[in-house]
Design an enzyme around this catalytic site. Structure first.
Site, PDB file in Angstrom:
ATOM      1  N   GLY A   1      21.109  23.673 -41.190  1.00  0.00           N
ATOM      2  CA  GLY A   1      20.018  23.310 -40.291  1.00  0.00           C
ATOM      3  C   GLY A   1      19.066  24.475 -40.155  1.00  0.00           C
ATOM      4  O   GLY A   1      19.457  25.631 -40.355  1.00  0.00           O
TER       5      GLY A   1
ATOM      6  N   TYR B   1      17.852  25.788 -37.550  1.00  0.00           N
ATOM      7  CA  TYR B   1      18.270  26.663 -36.453  1.00  0.00           C
ATOM      8  C   TYR B   1      19.467  27.542 -36.847  1.00  0.00           C
ATOM      9  O   TYR B   1      19.684  28.585 -36.237  1.00  0.00           O
ATOM     10  CB  TYR B   1      18.626  25.814 -35.230  1.00  0.00           C
ATOM     11  CG  TYR B   1      19.049  26.619 -34.029  1.00  0.00           C
ATOM     12  CD1 TYR B   1      18.115  27.397 -33.333  1.00  0.00           C
ATOM     13  CD2 TYR B   1      20.364  26.600 -33.576  1.00  0.00           C
ATOM     14  CE1 TYR B   1      18.493  28.132 -32.217  1.00  0.00           C
ATOM     15  CE2 TYR B   1      20.755  27.336 -32.471  1.00  0.00           C
ATOM     16  CZ  TYR B   1      19.811  28.103 -31.797  1.00  0.00           C
ATOM     17  OH  TYR B   1      20.196  28.827 -30.700  1.00  0.00           O
ATOM     18  N   TYR B   2      20.198  27.148 -37.869  1.00  0.00           N
ATOM     19  CA  TYR B   2      21.368  27.926 -38.270  1.00  0.00           C
ATOM     20  C   TYR B   2      20.978  29.243 -38.936  1.00  0.00           C
ATOM     21  O   TYR B   2      21.812  30.133 -39.095  1.00  0.00           O
ATOM     22  CB  TYR B   2      22.236  27.136 -39.251  1.00  0.00           C
ATOM     23  CG  TYR B   2      22.756  25.813 -38.760  1.00  0.00           C
ATOM     24  CD1 TYR B   2      22.516  25.357 -37.464  1.00  0.00           C
ATOM     25  CD2 TYR B   2      23.483  24.980 -39.604  1.00  0.00           C
ATOM     26  CE1 TYR B   2      22.990  24.133 -37.029  1.00  0.00           C
ATOM     27  CE2 TYR B   2      23.968  23.758 -39.172  1.00  0.00           C
ATOM     28  CZ  TYR B   2      23.708  23.330 -37.891  1.00  0.00           C
ATOM     29  OH  TYR B   2      24.185  22.111 -37.475  1.00  0.00           O
ATOM     30  N   ASN B   3      19.724  29.319 -39.403  1.00  0.00           N
ATOM     31  CA  ASN B   3      19.210  30.550 -40.020  1.00  0.00           C
ATOM     32  C   ASN B   3      19.950  30.926 -41.305  1.00  0.00           C
ATOM     33  O   ASN B   3      20.097  32.106 -41.619  1.00  0.00           O
ATOM     34  CB  ASN B   3      19.262  31.722 -39.022  1.00  0.00           C
ATOM     35  CG  ASN B   3      18.415  32.905 -39.473  1.00  0.00           C
ATOM     36  OD1 ASN B   3      17.354  32.719 -40.075  1.00  0.00           O
ATOM     37  ND2 ASN B   3      18.876  34.113 -39.188  1.00  0.00           N
TER      38      ASN B   3
ATOM     39  N   LYS C   1      18.153  20.161 -41.030  1.00  0.00           N
ATOM     40  CA  LYS C   1      17.699  19.497 -39.802  1.00  0.00           C
ATOM     41  C   LYS C   1      16.481  20.190 -39.186  1.00  0.00           C
ATOM     42  O   LYS C   1      16.358  21.416 -39.250  1.00  0.00           O
ATOM     43  CB  LYS C   1      18.821  19.492 -38.753  1.00  0.00           C
ATOM     44  CG  LYS C   1      20.161  19.007 -39.260  1.00  0.00           C
ATOM     45  CD  LYS C   1      21.236  19.156 -38.192  1.00  0.00           C
ATOM     46  CE  LYS C   1      22.610  19.025 -38.803  1.00  0.00           C
ATOM     47  NZ  LYS C   1      22.998  20.232 -39.554  1.00  0.00           N
TER      48      LYS C   1
END
Length: 297
Positions: free
Chosen positions: A59, A61-63, A92
């Site tokens: 995702g 946001y997971y970087n 995502k």
């Protein structure tokens, strides 16, 4: 044939894939990159693929999109017998990137990070944490990415029935969501969401399938695992498969990655008694910090 009958008959032991509502095949088992540091992601993704996983979930946001992509490319380079089309790469849109223009930029950014893969297999809206206008604008941008051949399938994550209804009642919905990814395990079965997804031919993709390790020492789970001579994590994964769920499991340990992948063969099928013992009725035990499906904005 219904979802439940197909799974309970042991079909997953013979075929490790489901067919989505757009006709595309997706593995029932996925390796999840949530909480995997970028410094470890490339190696662990390659390890997961070597183990047999063909669904890799990350995702924005997971970087770790770039590192995840590199792990896939390293594996494909070393194993030319495996086609790119055999691997499902999932990412995502984070809630701060929702809205048409922001989502367009986010998709473009994720495609750059996925350079070498040529396309993204499945792009999800990470959560409903914005508002109706932004959620629908985000979905419109995702639909256009499918039209352009940049993304194969689209869907949502952490959507409650209210958010799903909002999407299915939208007059601009052209491309159906294929999955709803959300926390799902015996202590959080979400019957209303599960029924809505089944009625609309969406698969549930279970995140936190292993309860963030919070219930792996549960005495009941240990008893069932001892009976099958397997790990409690393998019991939870097999339980998910018999519910018709695409189950994600993440780990930093190569040994556990292997054990999780082997759950389908290690536990050929949980008995009716096993499933009844793992039926906690309307139990609502959230392992994640909170439950986005309840968001009212």
């Amino acid at each position: 044939m219904s979802f439940k009958r197909s799974i309970s008959s042991g079909a997953v032991s013979r075929a490790r894939n489901y067919v989505l509502n757009n006709g595309i095949s997706i593995p029932v088992q996925g390796y999840g990159l949530h909480n995997i540091p970028p410094s470890q992601a490339t190696h662990l993704v390659t390890q997961a693929l070597l183990t047999g996983y063909r669904l890799i979930d990350t995702g924005r946001y997971y970087n770790n999109e770039t590192e995840t992509t590199q792990g896939i490319l390293n594996f494909l380079n070393d194993h030319p017998e495996v086609e790119r089309s055999e691997i499902n790469y999932v990412t995502k849109i984070w809630h701060t990137e929702q809205g048409f223009d922001k989502t367009k930029l986010a998709i473009e950014s994720s495609l750059k990070r996925a350079e070498g893969l040529n396309y993204i297999d499945l792009f999800l809206i990470n959560s409903p944490l914005s508002n109706k206008r932004k959620r629908l604008e985000t979905y419109q941008a995702l639909q256009e990415s499918v039209d352009q051949g940049l993304v194969k399938s689209i869907g949502v994550s952490n959507y409650g029935v209210r958010h799903l209804q909002e999407l299915f009642e939208w007059d601009k919905l052209r491309i159906l969501p294929v999955v709803n990814q959300l926390e799902y395990h015996p202590w959080l079965k979400r019957p209303e969401i599960q029924q809505y997804c089944q009625d609309h031919d969406m698969k549930i993709m279970g995140s936190a399938s292993l309860t963030l390790a919070k219930m792996l020492s549960d005495p009941l789970l240990i008893d069932i695992a001892d009976k099958h001579q397997c790990t409690t994590a393998q019991i939870l994964l097999r339980w998910g498969y018999q519910q018709g769920v695409i189950s994600l499991a993440g780990s930093k340990s190569p040994k556990r990655i292997m054990e999780n992948y082997e759950a389908i063969e290690k536990v050929r099928e949980l008995s009716e008694d096993d499933m009844e013992r793992l039926d906690f009725g309307k139990c609502y035990k959230v392992m994640c910090p909170w439950d986005p499906t309840t968001y009212k904005g």
